[in-house]
Design an enzyme around this catalytic site. Structure first.
Site, PDB file in Angstrom:
ATOM      1  N   LYS A 175     -15.110 -40.774  87.591  1.00  0.00           N
ATOM      2  CA  LYS A 175     -15.690 -41.747  86.657  1.00  0.00           C
ATOM      3  C   LYS A 175     -14.945 -41.760  85.327  1.00  0.00           C
ATOM      4  CE  LYS A 175     -19.988 -40.948  85.444  1.00  0.00           C
ATOM      5  NZ  LYS A 175     -20.376 -41.095  84.032  1.00  0.00           N
ATOM      6  N   ARG A 184     -29.452 -43.365  81.517  1.00  0.00           N
ATOM      7  CA  ARG A 184     -29.718 -42.340  82.534  1.00  0.00           C
ATOM      8  C   ARG A 184     -31.133 -42.434  83.081  1.00  0.00           C
ATOM      9  NH1 ARG A 184     -25.823 -38.148  82.728  1.00  0.00           N
ATOM     10  NH2 ARG A 184     -24.746 -37.919  80.744  1.00  0.00           N
ATOM     11  N   ARG A 229     -11.076 -28.090  92.305  1.00  0.00           N
ATOM     12  CA  ARG A 229     -10.685 -28.330  90.921  1.00  0.00           C
ATOM     13  C   ARG A 229     -10.502 -27.019  90.163  1.00  0.00           C
ATOM     14  NH1 ARG A 229     -14.069 -32.437  87.197  1.00  0.00           N
ATOM     15  NH2 ARG A 229     -15.666 -30.822  87.239  1.00  0.00           N
ATOM     16  N   ARG A 249     -14.390 -23.619  87.092  1.00  0.00           N
ATOM     17  CA  ARG A 249     -15.669 -23.666  86.385  1.00  0.00           C
ATOM     18  C   ARG A 249     -16.789 -23.213  87.312  1.00  0.00           C
ATOM     19  NH1 ARG A 249     -16.544 -29.564  83.918  1.00  0.00           N
ATOM     20  NH2 ARG A 249     -18.530 -28.995  84.831  1.00  0.00           N
ATOM     21  N   ARG A 257     -25.940 -29.858  92.122  1.00  0.00           N
ATOM     22  CA  ARG A 257     -25.677 -30.920  91.121  1.00  0.00           C
ATOM     23  C   ARG A 257     -25.789 -32.297  91.760  1.00  0.00           C
ATOM     24  NH1 ARG A 257     -19.846 -29.783  88.987  1.00  0.00           N
ATOM     25  NH2 ARG A 257     -20.092 -31.550  87.563  1.00  0.00           N
TER      26      ARG A 257
END
Ligand SMILES: [Zn+2]
Length: 219
Positions: free
Chosen positions: A13, A88, A127, A160, A171
């Protein structure tokens, strides 16, 4: 063009928003960025927001709405904007539509990047990020140097905590359940357009451009 961009974590995004804002010469507005700026400049809104953040609470809709309203009233939004990370919630979405209609404007489209969960999980778990400059790498397509040191700044490259598979699955679950009502809300208003998030950055960008240009022709 007045656009909203939606997409789960890991669909690209951020980069797609950046490319759209360049392509159509409209500001990309992220509430996260504005909040950080208001806080660092110690504005009234920033001080209000930090009260909630320090208590570990969500910044309430009315504060976020005020921040967005002030931003959308700035001159550079006259030619349009791309909202990223807002709205949101349904009350935020209703506020946005009401604000625009009060200004005699309308939202042209809500663009939702579609990508299946296994592809997202794959991307995110691969990632790696520089701890110093934030540059990201991908074990599959853009691997970091073997010594784990960032070639740009010399920082340490790491994974991360958020990008571990168990965390990603959680998530995504949270994202889907929070976003579904919003997606349904905009679909009912006839504002929702789905963009295929599969493929390279430039392929996905082309998907966006063809959809946006079609919407533009219909305005
Ligand atoms: Zn770096």
């Amino acid at each position: 063009m007045r656009l909203v961009l939606l997409g789960a974590p890991g669909v690209g995004k951020g980069v797609q928003g950046y490319l759209i804002s360049k392509e159509y010469d409209i500001p990309k507005i992220s509430t996260g960025d504005i909040l950080r700026q208001e806080i660092s400049e110690n504005t009234r809104l920033g001080r209000k927001a930090i009260n909630f953040i320090e208590k570990g609470e969500l910044v309430p809709d009315e504060v976020i709405n005020k921040i967005v309203e002030a931003r959308l009233k700035k001159d550079d939004c006259k030619k349009g904007f791309l909202l990223d990370g807002y709205p949101r919630t349904i009350p935020q979405a209703e506020f946005l539509l009401n604000f625009l209609s009060d200004e005699g404007l309308k939202l042209d489209a809500v663009l939702n990047i579609k990508l299946d969960d296994s592809t997202i999980t794959n991307r995110l778990s691969n990632r790696r990020i520089c701890s110093k400059c934030g540059k990201d790498f991908n074990l599959a397509v853009n691997p970091p140097p073997e010594d784990g040191i960032c070639p740009v700044c010399g920082g340490k490259i790491y994974q991360r905590e958020d990008d571990r598979i168990e965390v990603i699955e959680e998530r995504l679950k949270v994202y889907r359940s929070n976003t579904k009502p919003l997606v349904d809300f905009f679909r009912e208003k006839g504002k929702l357009f789905e963009v295929d998030g599969n493929g390279s950055i430039s392929e996905v960008h082309k998907n966006f451009v063809s959809i946006i240009n079609k919407i533009k022709d219909d305005i």
